[in-house]
Write a protein that holds these residues in place. Structure first.
Motif, mmCIF file in Angstrom:
data_model
loop_
_atom_site.group_PDB
_atom_site.id
_atom_site.type_symbol
_atom_site.label_atom_id
_atom_site.label_comp_id
_atom_site.label_asym_id
_atom_site.label_seq_id
_atom_site.Cartn_x
_atom_site.Cartn_y
_atom_site.Cartn_z
ATOM 1 N N SER A 83 -1.714 -16.282 0.438
ATOM 2 C CA SER A 83 -0.761 -15.560 1.276
ATOM 3 C C SER A 83 -1.462 -14.987 2.515
ATOM 4 N N PRO A 84 -0.701 -14.637 3.552
ATOM 5 C CA PRO A 84 -1.301 -14.060 4.763
ATOM 6 C C PRO A 84 -2.036 -12.737 4.495
ATOM 7 N N GLU A 85 -1.540 -11.916 3.567
ATOM 8 C CA GLU A 85 -2.209 -10.640 3.269
ATOM 9 C C GLU A 85 -3.596 -10.879 2.680
ATOM 10 N N LEU A 86 -3.659 -11.779 1.726
ATOM 11 C CA LEU A 86 -4.946 -12.085 1.104
ATOM 12 C C LEU A 86 -5.861 -12.821 2.078
ATOM 13 N N ARG A 87 -5.281 -13.673 2.911
ATOM 14 C CA ARG A 87 -6.056 -14.398 3.925
ATOM 15 C C ARG A 87 -6.735 -13.415 4.876
ATOM 16 N N GLU A 88 -6.026 -12.370 5.272
ATOM 17 C CA GLU A 88 -6.600 -11.345 6.148
ATOM 18 C C GLU A 88 -7.734 -10.595 5.443
ATOM 19 N N PHE A 89 -7.553 -10.338 4.151
ATOM 20 C CA PHE A 89 -8.559 -9.595 3.386
ATOM 21 C C PHE A 89 -9.845 -10.395 3.222
ATOM 22 N N GLY A 92 -9.796 -14.969 6.583
ATOM 23 C CA GLY A 92 -9.135 -16.061 7.291
ATOM 24 C C GLY A 92 -9.178 -17.413 6.598
ATOM 25 N N ALA A 93 -9.633 -17.513 5.385
ATOM 26 C CA ALA A 93 -9.666 -18.804 4.685
ATOM 27 C C ALA A 93 -8.249 -19.248 4.345
ATOM 28 N N GLU A 94 -7.965 -20.528 4.542
ATOM 29 C CA GLU A 94 -6.634 -21.072 4.248
ATOM 30 C C GLU A 94 -6.428 -21.249 2.745
ATOM 31 N N GLU A 95 -7.459 -21.771 2.063
ATOM 32 C CA GLU A 95 -7.393 -22.004 0.630
ATOM 33 C C GLU A 95 -8.578 -21.336 -0.034
ATOM 34 N N LEU A 96 -8.375 -20.899 -1.282
ATOM 35 C CA LEU A 96 -9.433 -20.189 -1.986
ATOM 36 C C LEU A 96 -9.198 -20.305 -3.490
ATOM 37 N N PRO A 97 -10.255 -20.540 -4.276
ATOM 38 C CA PRO A 97 -10.072 -20.491 -5.735
ATOM 39 C C PRO A 97 -9.845 -19.051 -6.183
ATOM 40 N N ARG A 98 -9.115 -18.892 -7.256
ATOM 41 C CA ARG A 98 -8.811 -17.564 -7.785
ATOM 42 C C ARG A 98 -10.101 -16.810 -8.134
ATOM 43 N N THR A 99 -11.105 -17.523 -8.637
ATOM 44 C CA THR A 99 -12.367 -16.879 -9.013
ATOM 45 C C THR A 99 -13.077 -16.288 -7.807
ATOM 46 N N GLU A 100 -13.056 -17.006 -6.690
ATOM 47 C CA GLU A 100 -13.701 -16.506 -5.473
ATOM 48 C C GLU A 100 -12.971 -15.285 -4.931
ATOM 49 N N ALA A 101 -11.641 -15.303 -5.010
ATOM 50 C CA ALA A 101 -10.870 -14.147 -4.548
ATOM 51 C C ALA A 101 -11.230 -12.906 -5.365
ATOM 52 N N GLU A 127 -6.821 1.277 2.171
ATOM 53 C CA GLU A 127 -5.714 0.634 2.900
ATOM 54 C C GLU A 127 -5.741 -0.892 2.749
ATOM 55 N N LYS A 128 -6.929 -1.496 2.755
ATOM 56 C CA LYS A 128 -7.019 -2.951 2.623
ATOM 57 C C LYS A 128 -6.520 -3.409 1.253
ATOM 58 N N LEU A 129 -6.896 -2.688 0.210
ATOM 59 C CA LEU A 129 -6.467 -3.075 -1.138
ATOM 60 C C LEU A 129 -4.989 -2.788 -1.366
ATOM 61 N N LYS A 130 -4.463 -1.748 -0.720
ATOM 62 C CA LYS A 130 -3.041 -1.442 -0.886
ATOM 63 C C LYS A 130 -2.163 -2.584 -0.393
ATOM 64 N N LYS A 131 -2.605 -3.277 0.672
ATOM 65 C CA LYS A 131 -1.836 -4.414 1.186
ATOM 66 C C LYS A 131 -1.758 -5.537 0.153
ATOM 67 N N ILE A 132 -2.841 -5.726 -0.581
ATOM 68 C CA ILE A 132 -2.885 -6.805 -1.571
ATOM 69 C C ILE A 132 -2.171 -6.421 -2.852
#
Length: 154
Positions: A83-89, A92-101, A127-132
């Motif tokens: 999602s864009p929120e997680l991408r910002e956190f 800017g990566a388009e795709e990411l494994p759940r483990t890396e996140a 504030e950054k974590l609240k968005k996610i």
């Protein structure tokens, strides 16, 4: 028995009657198998030891170690669109494994000392974590992976 005779006996796959012979044998890379059974002549239980030389196969196995095929990532290791929120956190990566996140989120939590000092199982969100995490102020550490589900598209 000399070392060459022992090596020849080992290479031939000869059955040895006594495991003591193995201890006296010259150091040769070999595969050993044990088999229990009744002796036909004596009618009593006997153990036979079979030693098979594996020097040539050991060299071949060492060469083949680096040639294993890599399997494609699957499950939580497979990169998925985020999602864009997680991408910002995550930067800017388009795709990411759940483990890396999860690794990135935990690095942020540890780096900014966001665990509750009284109960380390509770994360105090900035504030950054609240968005996610959907605007929540406090999150249990077991809830983190569940709160990431909406950020990964199926």
């Amino acid at each position: 028995m000399s070392a060459t005779a022992t090596a020849a006996a080992i290479r031939s796959g000869e059955l040895l009657a006594c495991p003591v012979a193995l201890r006296r044998a010259a150091p040769v890379a070999a595969a050993v198998s044990f088999r229990m059974g009744r002796s036909a002549r004596a009618g009593r239980l006997a153990m036979r030891v079979r030693v098979v030389a594996a020097a040539a196969s050991v060299e071949g196995a060492e060469e083949g170690k680096g040639k294993k095929k890599k399997r494609a990532a699957s499950g939580i290791m497979k990169p998925k669109p985020i999602s864009p929120e997680l991408r910002e956190f995550v930067g800017g990566a388009e795709e990411l494994p759940r483990t890396e996140a999860l690794k990135i989120i935990w690095a942020h939590i540890k780096g900014n000392n966001l665990q509750d000092p009284n109960n380390k199982k509770i994360i105090v969100c900035d504030e950054k974590l609240k968005k996610i995490f959907g605007g929540r102020d406090r999150v249990g550490f077991l809830e983190i992976s569940g709160l990431l589900n909406p950020h990964f598209q199926k």
